[in-house]
Design a protein around this motif. Structure first.
Motif, short mmCIF file in Angstrom:
data_model
loop_
_atom_site.label_atom_id
_atom_site.label_comp_id
_atom_site.label_asym_id
_atom_site.label_seq_id
_atom_site.Cartn_x
_atom_site.Cartn_y
_atom_site.Cartn_z
N GLU A 155 -0.02 10.53 5.99
CA GLU A 155 -1.50 8.81 5.66
C GLU A 155 -0.26 8.40 7.10
O GLU A 155 -0.78 8.00 7.55
N TYR A 156 0.89 8.16 6.83
CA TYR A 156 1.36 6.74 7.65
C TYR A 156 1.72 7.33 8.82
O TYR A 156 1.66 6.61 9.87
N GLN A 211 8.21 12.66 1.71
CA GLN A 211 6.83 13.09 0.82
C GLN A 211 7.35 14.64 -0.23
O GLN A 211 7.45 15.59 0.37
N VAL A 262 -7.03 9.64 6.79
CA VAL A 262 -6.39 8.39 5.90
C VAL A 262 -7.86 7.81 5.41
O VAL A 262 -8.09 7.61 6.21
N GLY A 316 -9.08 5.17 3.66
CA GLY A 316 -9.11 3.59 3.79
C GLY A 316 -10.16 3.17 2.82
O GLY A 316 -10.92 3.85 2.71
N ASP A 371 -4.22 16.81 -1.06
CA ASP A 371 -3.72 15.36 -2.07
C ASP A 371 -3.94 15.72 -3.51
O ASP A 371 -3.93 16.46 -3.62
N THR A 381 1.12 -1.05 0.46
CA THR A 381 -0.23 -0.02 -0.08
C THR A 381 1.17 1.43 0.45
O THR A 381 2.12 1.36 0.72
N ARG A 382 0.55 1.86 -1.43
CA ARG A 382 1.63 2.95 -1.07
C ARG A 382 1.14 4.48 -0.36
O ARG A 382 0.31 5.45 -1.16
N ARG A 383 1.43 3.77 1.18
CA ARG A 383 0.89 5.48 1.31
C ARG A 383 2.00 6.64 1.78
O ARG A 383 3.32 6.45 1.35
N THR A 384 1.14 8.04 1.85
CA THR A 384 2.00 9.06 1.56
C THR A 384 2.59 9.58 3.19
O THR A 384 2.48 8.50 4.02
#
Length: 380
Positions: free
Chosen positions: A97-98, A270, A347, A349, A318, A91-94
């Protein structure tokens, strides 16, 4: 020595299940009863033949026949393990977000409670290994939410499954042998030797070979027990791991750039987001999981658990033009309309997307499931 504890679960591949043969369920330990059906060990002719062929290799590596037989008494092939290994999606979280997930209000609340309960143990570990108590606690929080999610999948079955029918058979056979050595030494029992689908175990998710190299018996009961409700051995083993991988006592992991006099390398994971100054200890954290986001998550969580506030810098909007505050407002309004989107953290999801889709359908809007300015305005 720098060792990446988690490299073994990365990668994407596709593996078939068609050659498994007819499956016959076996009796399961009590703790396995809560597992989904596809994560329960089953017997197949092909897997049983592999186990028979593997037995001499295990005995040749110092495993006794009695330990081997006890370990495999209830072991079997786990279809869901192979499916997950073959369909890993990173999962490509920024970074934004992480860090929102890593330092959610819920995680901070649980972390502060865990530190209050085990503060003496964490401080004693810091004195022995020179690794800050808050860093160890942060890894504990990232890996198992302070012991809540240690994994219930039988490790002998999961590693044997991947050795038998996985993309990295030789690697997982080495993990299986290491798991059997844990049983040979008497650190735990086959029923308690549980973990994630890929064999990561205990409060801080050690793989068997890392356990063999770094686990310690901190409470001096004769066993290196990282699985029990008492987290002392697991937390000390994590400090042992970081210490032996080069952690320098008295040196912070890093800090948000411009907020301290810390010297080190500057990173900006980021684009347009917060910049950080990181030290050599940041790279030590990456030996636990080779990811800048993970190491920043651990470092920032440790700071927050120690009383620090949120980051001072900001992140750009975003791809849909929403800031974190916008996304939180959107989730808050969905919740007010009766949708269960889980944690309100900004976030987006699967649960938030499902709620947006349902809202769009009910409002006669084009159903996209995407968090956009139009959806936010429609929710006002």
């Amino acid at each position: 020595m720098s060792i990446d504890r988690r490299h073994f679960i990365s990668g994407i591949g596709v593996l078939g299940l068609a050659a498994c043969g007819v499956s016959v369920p076996t009796a399961q330990p009590v703790r396995a009863q809560s597992l989904p059906d596809d994560l329960r060990p089953i017997r197949t002719d092909a897997f049983s033949a592999w186990v028979r062929a593997f037995r001499p290799r295990a005995l040749g590596n110092g495993i006794s026949g009695s330990t081997f037989d006890a370990a495999f008494a209830d072991a079997g092939y786990i279809p869901g393990v192979v499916a997950r290994d073959g369909n890993q999606i990173q999962t490509r979280r920024t970074l934004e977000e992480y860090l929102s997930i890593a330092t959610s209000d819920e995680r901070l609340e649980k972390g502060r409670a865990a530190i209050a309960r085990y503060g003496n143990t964490l401080n004693a570990i810091e004195r022995r290994y020179g690794v800050p108590a808050l860093i160890v606690a942060a890894i504990w929080g990232m890996e198992s939410t302070f012991g809540e999610k240690r994994g219930l999948i039988p490790v002998v079955s999961s590693t044997a499954t991947l050795a038998f029918d996985g993309r990295r058979g030789a690697f997982y056979e080495s993990q299986l042998i290491a798991a059997l050595k844990i049983l040979e030494r008497g650190d735990t029992t086959p029923a308690q030797l549980t973990g994630s689908w890929a064999g990561a175990m205990g409060h801080t998710q050690f793989i068997p070979t890392s356990y063999q190299s770094f686990a310690v018996d901190f409470n001096d009961d004769g066993r290196r027990d990282i699985w029990s409700d008492d987290p002392a051995d697991a937390l000390a083993s994590t400090a042992s791991y970081l210490s032996r991988n080069g952690w320098r006592s008295g040196v912070p992991w890093g800090a948000e750039a411009g907020t301290s006099n810390l010297s080190g390398n500057t990173i900006q994971p980021q684009a347009g987001g917060v910049r950080f100054t990181v030290t050599r200890n940041f790279n030590v954290l990456k030996t636990y999981n080779n990811s800048d986001l993970y190491a920043l998550g651990v470092g920032h969580l440790s700071d927050r658990l120690g009383g620090a506030g949120p980051l001072q810098g900001s992140f750009p909007p975003d791809a849909n033009g929403l800031t974190a505050a916008d996304r939180i407002a959107l989730q808050t309004r969905l919740t007010a309309r009766g949708y269960d989107i889980g944690t309100i953290d900004g976030v987006i999801g699967a649960r938030t997307e499902a709620a947006i889709s349902d809202f769009q359908q009910r409002q006669g809007l084009t159903v996209t499931g995407q968090a956009t300015r139009d959806v936010l305005n429609a929710l006002r």
